[in-house]
Design a protein around this motif. Structure first.
Motif, PDB file in Angstrom:
ATOM      1  N   LEU A 263      31.864 -10.224  -5.847  1.00  0.00           N
ATOM      2  CA  LEU A 263      32.086 -11.128  -6.977  1.00  0.00           C
ATOM      3  C   LEU A 263      30.958 -12.151  -7.093  1.00  0.00           C
ATOM      4  CD1 LEU A 263      35.920 -11.897  -6.688  1.00  0.00           C
ATOM      5  CD2 LEU A 263      34.787 -10.550  -8.458  1.00  0.00           C
ATOM      6  N   ALA A 264      30.461 -12.620  -5.954  1.00  0.00           N
ATOM      7  CA  ALA A 264      29.429 -13.652  -5.977  1.00  0.00           C
ATOM      8  C   ALA A 264      28.109 -13.140  -6.530  1.00  0.00           C
ATOM      9  CB  ALA A 264      29.225 -14.206  -4.558  1.00  0.00           C
ATOM     10  N   VAL A 265      27.878 -11.826  -6.451  1.00  0.00           N
ATOM     11  CA  VAL A 265      26.615 -11.262  -6.940  1.00  0.00           C
ATOM     12  C   VAL A 265      26.600 -11.163  -8.466  1.00  0.00           C
ATOM     13  CG1 VAL A 265      25.223  -9.151  -6.932  1.00  0.00           C
ATOM     14  CG2 VAL A 265      26.145 -10.021  -4.805  1.00  0.00           C
ATOM     15  N   LEU A 266      27.757 -11.055  -9.084  1.00  0.00           N
ATOM     16  CA  LEU A 266      27.813 -10.771 -10.516  1.00  0.00           C
ATOM     17  C   LEU A 266      27.096 -11.801 -11.383  1.00  0.00           C
ATOM     18  CD1 LEU A 266      31.493  -9.447 -10.851  1.00  0.00           C
ATOM     19  CD2 LEU A 266      29.365  -8.139 -10.671  1.00  0.00           C
ATOM     20  N   PRO A 267      27.273 -13.117 -11.189  1.00  0.00           N
ATOM     21  CA  PRO A 267      26.544 -14.070 -12.041  1.00  0.00           C
ATOM     22  C   PRO A 267      25.032 -13.962 -11.907  1.00  0.00           C
ATOM     23  CG  PRO A 267      28.382 -15.156 -10.956  1.00  0.00           C
ATOM     24  CD  PRO A 267      28.240 -13.813 -10.321  1.00  0.00           C
ATOM     25  N   VAL A 268      24.530 -13.710 -10.699  1.00  0.00           N
ATOM     26  CA  VAL A 268      23.084 -13.576 -10.511  1.00  0.00           C
ATOM     27  C   VAL A 268      22.563 -12.357 -11.265  1.00  0.00           C
ATOM     28  CG1 VAL A 268      21.262 -13.289  -8.800  1.00  0.00           C
ATOM     29  CG2 VAL A 268      23.238 -14.714  -8.277  1.00  0.00           C
ATOM     30  N   VAL A 269      23.302 -11.254 -11.207  1.00  0.00           N
ATOM     31  CA  VAL A 269      22.903 -10.055 -11.940  1.00  0.00           C
ATOM     32  C   VAL A 269      22.932 -10.316 -13.446  1.00  0.00           C
ATOM     33  CG1 VAL A 269      23.513  -7.652 -12.420  1.00  0.00           C
ATOM     34  CG2 VAL A 269      23.678  -8.533 -10.095  1.00  0.00           C
ATOM     35  N   ALA A 270      23.949 -11.036 -13.922  1.00  0.00           N
ATOM     36  CA  ALA A 270      24.041 -11.342 -15.347  1.00  0.00           C
ATOM     37  C   ALA A 270      22.871 -12.205 -15.809  1.00  0.00           C
ATOM     38  CB  ALA A 270      25.369 -12.044 -15.642  1.00  0.00           C
ATOM     39  N   ILE A 271      22.503 -13.206 -15.020  1.00  0.00           N
ATOM     40  CA  ILE A 271      21.363 -14.057 -15.375  1.00  0.00           C
ATOM     41  C   ILE A 271      20.081 -13.236 -15.402  1.00  0.00           C
ATOM     42  CG2 ILE A 271      19.941 -15.996 -14.609  1.00  0.00           C
ATOM     43  CD1 ILE A 271      22.534 -16.849 -15.857  1.00  0.00           C
ATOM     44  N   PHE A 272      19.929 -12.344 -14.445  1.00  0.00           N
ATOM     45  CA  PHE A 272      18.727 -11.508 -14.430  1.00  0.00           C
ATOM     46  C   PHE A 272      18.665 -10.623 -15.668  1.00  0.00           C
ATOM     47  CE2 PHE A 272      16.509  -7.564 -13.410  1.00  0.00           C
ATOM     48  CZ  PHE A 272      15.291  -8.052 -12.977  1.00  0.00           C
ATOM     49  N   ILE A 273      19.795 -10.059 -16.083  1.00  0.00           N
ATOM     50  CA  ILE A 273      19.804  -9.212 -17.282  1.00  0.00           C
ATOM     51  C   ILE A 273      19.451 -10.023 -18.515  1.00  0.00           C
ATOM     52  CG2 ILE A 273      21.282  -7.821 -18.780  1.00  0.00           C
ATOM     53  CD1 ILE A 273      22.780  -6.908 -16.280  1.00  0.00           C
ATOM     54  N   LEU A 274      19.986 -11.240 -18.620  1.00  0.00           N
ATOM     55  CA  LEU A 274      19.694 -12.078 -19.780  1.00  0.00           C
ATOM     56  C   LEU A 274      18.215 -12.466 -19.848  1.00  0.00           C
ATOM     57  CD1 LEU A 274      22.805 -14.461 -19.804  1.00  0.00           C
ATOM     58  CD2 LEU A 274      22.306 -12.590 -21.382  1.00  0.00           C
ATOM     59  N   LEU A 275      17.589 -12.688 -18.685  1.00  0.00           N
ATOM     60  CA  LEU A 275      16.193 -13.132 -18.646  1.00  0.00           C
ATOM     61  C   LEU A 275      15.225 -11.996 -18.332  1.00  0.00           C
ATOM     62  CD1 LEU A 275      16.599 -16.501 -16.687  1.00  0.00           C
ATOM     63  CD2 LEU A 275      16.481 -16.169 -19.163  1.00  0.00           C
ATOM     64  N   ALA A 276      15.709 -10.750 -18.371  1.00  0.00           N
ATOM     65  CA  ALA A 276      14.871  -9.625 -17.945  1.00  0.00           C
ATOM     66  C   ALA A 276      13.592  -9.530 -18.766  1.00  0.00           C
ATOM     67  CB  ALA A 276      15.664  -8.327 -18.034  1.00  0.00           C
ATOM     68  N   ARG A 277      13.694  -9.675 -20.085  1.00  0.00           N
ATOM     69  CA  ARG A 277      12.509  -9.532 -20.924  1.00  0.00           C
ATOM     70  C   ARG A 277      11.479 -10.609 -20.613  1.00  0.00           C
ATOM     71  NH1 ARG A 277      13.451  -8.838 -27.255  1.00  0.00           N
ATOM     72  NH2 ARG A 277      14.448  -6.974 -26.389  1.00  0.00           N
ATOM     73  N   GLN A 278      11.944 -11.863 -20.446  1.00  0.00           N
ATOM     74  CA  GLN A 278      11.020 -12.949 -20.136  1.00  0.00           C
ATOM     75  C   GLN A 278      10.414 -12.772 -18.745  1.00  0.00           C
ATOM     76  OE1 GLN A 278      10.017 -15.344 -22.156  1.00  0.00           O
ATOM     77  NE2 GLN A 278      11.365 -14.862 -23.857  1.00  0.00           N
ATOM     78  N   ILE A 279      11.231 -12.319 -17.792  1.00  0.00           N
ATOM     79  CA  ILE A 279      10.734 -12.134 -16.427  1.00  0.00           C
ATOM     80  C   ILE A 279       9.667 -11.049 -16.381  1.00  0.00           C
ATOM     81  CG2 ILE A 279      11.385 -11.367 -14.118  1.00  0.00           C
ATOM     82  CD1 ILE A 279      14.081 -12.746 -14.568  1.00  0.00           C
ATOM     83  N   VAL A 280       9.946  -9.904 -17.021  1.00  0.00           N
ATOM     84  CA  VAL A 280       8.961  -8.821 -17.050  1.00  0.00           C
ATOM     85  C   VAL A 280       7.711  -9.270 -17.788  1.00  0.00           C
ATOM     86  CG1 VAL A 280       8.507  -6.494 -17.885  1.00  0.00           C
ATOM     87  CG2 VAL A 280      10.705  -7.022 -16.852  1.00  0.00           C
ATOM     88  N   GLY A 281       7.893 -10.027 -18.876  1.00  0.00           N
ATOM     89  CA  GLY A 281       6.741 -10.539 -19.607  1.00  0.00           C
ATOM     90  C   GLY A 281       5.883 -11.455 -18.760  1.00  0.00           C
ATOM     91  N   GLY A 282       6.521 -12.313 -17.972  1.00  0.00           N
ATOM     92  CA  GLY A 282       5.765 -13.204 -17.097  1.00  0.00           C
ATOM     93  C   GLY A 282       5.017 -12.449 -16.026  1.00  0.00           C
ATOM     94  N   ILE A 283       5.653 -11.421 -15.443  1.00  0.00           N
ATOM     95  CA  ILE A 283       4.994 -10.634 -14.411  1.00  0.00           C
ATOM     96  C   ILE A 283       3.811  -9.856 -14.995  1.00  0.00           C
ATOM     97  CG2 ILE A 283       5.303  -8.725 -12.798  1.00  0.00           C
ATOM     98  CD1 ILE A 283       8.187  -9.644 -12.425  1.00  0.00           C
ATOM     99  N   MET A 284       4.018  -9.229 -16.167  1.00  0.00           N
ATOM    100  CA  MET A 284       2.957  -8.460 -16.789  1.00  0.00           C
ATOM    101  C   MET A 284       1.808  -9.354 -17.238  1.00  0.00           C
ATOM    102  SD  MET A 284       3.792  -5.383 -16.433  1.00  0.00           S
ATOM    103  CE  MET A 284       2.483  -4.684 -17.436  1.00  0.00           C
ATOM    104  N   GLN A 285       2.135 -10.539 -17.725  1.00  0.00           N
ATOM    105  CA  GLN A 285       1.090 -11.463 -18.146  1.00  0.00           C
ATOM    106  C   GLN A 285       0.217 -11.881 -16.974  1.00  0.00           C
ATOM    107  OE1 GLN A 285       2.586 -14.882 -20.203  1.00  0.00           O
ATOM    108  NE2 GLN A 285       0.563 -15.674 -20.705  1.00  0.00           N
ATOM    109  N   GLY A 286       0.838 -12.162 -15.841  1.00  0.00           N
ATOM    110  CA  GLY A 286       0.065 -12.491 -14.656  1.00  0.00           C
ATOM    111  C   GLY A 286      -0.745 -11.312 -14.152  1.00  0.00           C
ATOM    112  N   ALA A 287      -0.188 -10.084 -14.277  1.00  0.00           N
ATOM    113  CA  ALA A 287      -0.916  -8.901 -13.822  1.00  0.00           C
ATOM    114  C   ALA A 287      -2.137  -8.646 -14.690  1.00  0.00           C
ATOM    115  CB  ALA A 287       0.022  -7.678 -13.837  1.00  0.00           C
ATOM    116  N   VAL A 288      -1.975  -8.823 -16.010  1.00  0.00           N
ATOM    117  CA  VAL A 288      -3.107  -8.588 -16.907  1.00  0.00           C
ATOM    118  C   VAL A 288      -4.203  -9.611 -16.674  1.00  0.00           C
ATOM    119  CG1 VAL A 288      -3.824  -8.584 -19.321  1.00  0.00           C
ATOM    120  CG2 VAL A 288      -1.718  -7.446 -18.656  1.00  0.00           C
ATOM    121  N   LYS A 289      -3.804 -10.874 -16.491  1.00  0.00           N
ATOM    122  CA  LYS A 289      -4.816 -11.915 -16.271  1.00  0.00           C
ATOM    123  C   LYS A 289      -5.434 -11.804 -14.906  1.00  0.00           C
ATOM    124  CE  LYS A 289      -3.268 -15.196 -19.658  1.00  0.00           C
ATOM    125  NZ  LYS A 289      -3.069 -16.612 -19.983  1.00  0.00           N
ATOM    126  N   GLY A 290      -4.680 -11.270 -13.923  1.00  0.00           N
ATOM    127  CA  GLY A 290      -5.246 -11.116 -12.596  1.00  0.00           C
ATOM    128  C   GLY A 290      -6.268  -9.999 -12.569  1.00  0.00           C
TER     129      GLY A 290
END
Length: 277
Positions: A250-277
């Motif tokens: 039960l305790a894992v569910l909110p963390v997974v939900a937050i990750f799903i909601l922010l997935a696009r921004q998180i992937v965008g941030g990772i890809m942006q850093g990878a491209v600039k690196g």
């Protein structure tokens, strides 16, 4: 030749990714398996990978043993407030250190980063005394206020502003008559939004998983967080793994939900850093 090597390495790369994915997901799935069975399943010589039929019974026992809804609510309030505060204040401080020229800025930044080298345990006693003097023992603000901003957040967002917010844009906004706050809101923050989402996710997870300080400053019976409630489930003469892992699932569910909601921004941030690196 290079193209052929890339084509040949494709299946190998996907196979490695699949193995890493399975290794990452299996502990969560096995926790769910134990949560859906009773403790006798742990003694099986060959553990079954098929879920059992005791999940809802174990979940009912979780809520009968501790006030888990209250613990989830408290952790959501604490982790959400801390994450939002670190995103806002960390981005403001990072923008100031990266793009505003003021005397002593570099020295002050070194002091901020240097605070992260001080072990947390050294500040527990004076911080506890301060919370007692403020009459905050047993209240959520005793957990929230000390974590409203951290050195890691300032460092992370300062580096993000250095990479994504050119001096020319800031100067152009100032020439157009924007104040510092308007420049930050309309120029800097949209540019570093993906990195802010990643940092907010990290901060939320850190606050959600924090156990040491809430255990000290909160009453486990009146105002527990999720981790304190899980420690209550694990206490006793013997460890009821089915009960404990039901609460952990039960305790894992909110963390997974937050990750799903922010997935696009998180992937965008990772890809942006990878491209600039």
């Amino acid at each position: 030749m290079g193209t052929k090597r890339l084509t040949r390495s494709g299946p190998v790369a996907y196979a490695v990714l699949v193995v890493v994915l399975l290794a990452s997901v299996f502990p969560l799935y096995y926790s769910f398996l134990i949560a859906s069975k009773d403790n006798s399943a742990l003694g099986d010589a060959v553990p079954s990978l098929v879920p059992g039929g005791n999940l809802f019974d174990n979940l009912t026992r979780v809520f009968d043993t501790v006030d888990f809804w209250l613990a989830m609510q408290n952790s959501l309030v604490v982790a959400g407030t801390v994450a939002i505060s670190n995103v806002v204040l960390g981005t403001l401080a990072g923008f100031a250190f990266a793009r505003l020229r003021f005397r002593g800025g570099n020295a002050l930044f070194l002091v901020v980063v240097g605070t992260s080298m001080v072990p947390t345990q050294l500040g527990v006693i004076p911080l506890y005394m301060l919370m007692s003097d403020l009459d905050w023992y047993g209240t959520l603000q005793a957990v929230i206020v000390p974590a409203l901003i951290g050195a890691f957040s300032v460092f992370w967002m300062r580096q993000a502003c250095e990479e994504s917010v050119p001096y020319e844009l800031v100067e152009a906004a100032r020439v157009d008559g924007c104040s510092v706050l308007k420049t930050f809101w309309h120029v800097a923050f949209p540019a570093v939004r993906p990195q802010a989402a990643v940092m907010g996710m990290f901060t939320f997870m850190t606050a959600w998983n924090d156990f040491f300080w809430p255990l000290i400053v909160l009453d486990p019976n009146d105002s527990p967080t999720v981790q304190v409630a899980l420690s209550t489930l694990a206490s006793g003469y013997y460890t009821d793994y089915s009960l404990m892992l039901s609460g952990a699932s039960l305790a894992v569910l909110p963390v997974v939900a937050i990750f799903i909601l922010l997935a696009r921004q998180i992937v965008g941030g990772i890809m942006q850093g990878a491209v600039k690196g």
